[in-house]
Design an enzyme around this catalytic site. Structure first.
Site, PDB file in Angstrom:
ATOM      1  N   ASP A  45       0.842  -1.212   0.000  1.00  0.00           N
ATOM      2  CA  ASP A  45       0.000   0.000   0.000  1.00  0.00           C
ATOM      3  C   ASP A  45       0.873   1.255   0.000  1.00  0.00           C
ATOM      4  O   ASP A  45       0.368   2.372  -0.113  1.00  0.00           O
ATOM      5  CB  ASP A  45      -1.022  -0.006   1.152  1.00  0.00           C
ATOM      6  CG  ASP A  45      -0.385  -0.106   2.523  1.00  0.00           C
ATOM      7  OD1 ASP A  45       0.847  -0.251   2.617  1.00  0.00           O
ATOM      8  OD2 ASP A  45      -1.140  -0.041   3.530  1.00  0.00           O
ATOM      9  N   ASP A  84      -1.194  -6.214  -0.526  1.00  0.00           N
ATOM     10  CA  ASP A  84      -1.216  -5.579   0.783  1.00  0.00           C
ATOM     11  C   ASP A  84      -2.616  -5.038   1.045  1.00  0.00           C
ATOM     12  O   ASP A  84      -3.135  -4.243   0.250  1.00  0.00           O
ATOM     13  CB  ASP A  84      -0.204  -4.422   0.739  1.00  0.00           C
ATOM     14  CG  ASP A  84       0.359  -4.073   2.087  1.00  0.00           C
ATOM     15  OD1 ASP A  84       0.053  -4.772   3.070  1.00  0.00           O
ATOM     16  OD2 ASP A  84       1.143  -3.109   2.149  1.00  0.00           O
ATOM     17  N   GLU A 183       9.436  -4.977  10.209  1.00  0.00           N
ATOM     18  CA  GLU A 183       9.857  -3.657   9.706  1.00  0.00           C
ATOM     19  C   GLU A 183      10.430  -2.812  10.826  1.00  0.00           C
ATOM     20  O   GLU A 183       9.810  -2.640  11.892  1.00  0.00           O
ATOM     21  CB  GLU A 183       8.657  -2.940   9.056  1.00  0.00           C
ATOM     22  CG  GLU A 183       9.050  -1.563   8.519  1.00  0.00           C
ATOM     23  CD  GLU A 183       8.069  -0.969   7.521  1.00  0.00           C
ATOM     24  OE1 GLU A 183       7.090  -1.641   7.133  1.00  0.00           O
ATOM     25  OE2 GLU A 183       8.283   0.193   7.117  1.00  0.00           O
TER      26      GLU A 183
END
Ligand code: KIV
Length: 267
Positions: A45, A84, A183
């Site tokens: 996204d 996503d 992440e």
């Protein structure tokens, strides 16, 4: 060429083979990346920021993700394509999540979806997996929660937060996720999580011990040169190439040097 499956990714972890992932938003790049042997094409996204110019991923829509995933899928023969899921398409109820993730799978031909969140999303991940929708998890810096997290900051630096991330990863594995994006977390923590799981971890800003790595394509190509971060390595400087080519074209048009006879039709 045989399509890569989620099972093959598990085998790659078992064999210690690193998994290579990049974001991808269109068929042209999908064809180039697939031919280069990239294992996973993540239709992130982040498209909302990188191509759409938005400040965050929060305004990405399901229709937008379906469009980009569908065109990426057209360019792929081997890579695993992951769509996503945008903000609010999977968080409200597991039923809505099944409907929206199912739509993504059905309308794009992708192989799996990705959603953000750890323990609070585990029940939803289980429901999705139970109806046959492969799920990639995503913990650490989860961009859809950027305002709750107080910005794009490294996560899990403090003890309690690190423990929570370990529990998040385990909860996603137990719920049936086939891989987890880590992440922006410290490398030693990513290493501990990776060792504790049987499913692969795919790191971005999470150090070298993850089972695979992902980067945003336009960052690693140096095409999105307004963005830089410690974890991004630029493997090309395409923004400069684009500017130079555009300037050359403009100069040649203005000076009447393009088109030349070789670009023109006599009859
Ligand atoms: O949206 C995205 O591109 C992502 C990757 C950065 C993991 O989620």
């Amino acid at each position: 060429m045989a399509e890569l499956t989620t099972l093959e990714l598990l085998r790659m972890k078992e064999k210690g083979e690193r998994i290579v992932a990049l974001t991808c938003y269109d068929a042209l790049f999908a064809r180039l990346l697939d031919a280069s042997g990239i294992d996973i094409l993540l239709v992130g996204d982040s498209v909302n920021q990188v191509l759409g110019g938005a400040a965050s991923t929060l305004s990405a829509t399901l229709d937008q993700m379906i469009y980009h995933t569908r065109i990426v899928r057209r360019g792929v023969e081997r890579a695993l394509v992951v769509c996503d899921m945008p903000f609010l398409t999977y968080q409200v109820t597991p039923e809505e999540a099944i409907r929206n993730c199912g739509r993504a799978l059905q309308e794009t031909g992708c192989h799996a979806i990705k959603l953000e969140g750890g323990q609070p999303m585990a029940a939803t991940v289980r429901r999705l997996v139970d109806v046959g929708i492969p799920v990639m998890g995503h913990i650490g810096l989860t961009p859809q929660s950027v305002h709750a997290l107080g910005g794009y900051r490294v996560q899990g630096r403090e003890g309690a937060q690190a423990e929570r991330l370990k529990a998040d990863a385990k909860a996603l594995e137990d719920a049936g996720a086939f891989a987890i994006v880590l992440e922006l977390i410290p490398a030693p923590l990513a290493s501990q999580i990776t060792k504790a799981l049987t499913i692969p971890t795919i790191g971005i800003g999470a150090g070298p011990a993850c089972d695979g790595q992902v980067l945003v394509l336009h960052d690693m190509l140096g095409l999105n040169d307004r963005f830089s971060a410690k974890f991004v390595k630029r493997y090309a400087a395409l923004a400069e190439d684009v500017r130079e080519a555009a300037k050359l074209f403009a100069a040649e048009v203005r000076e009447g040097r393009y088109p030349g006879p070789e670009h023109s039709f006599e009859k």
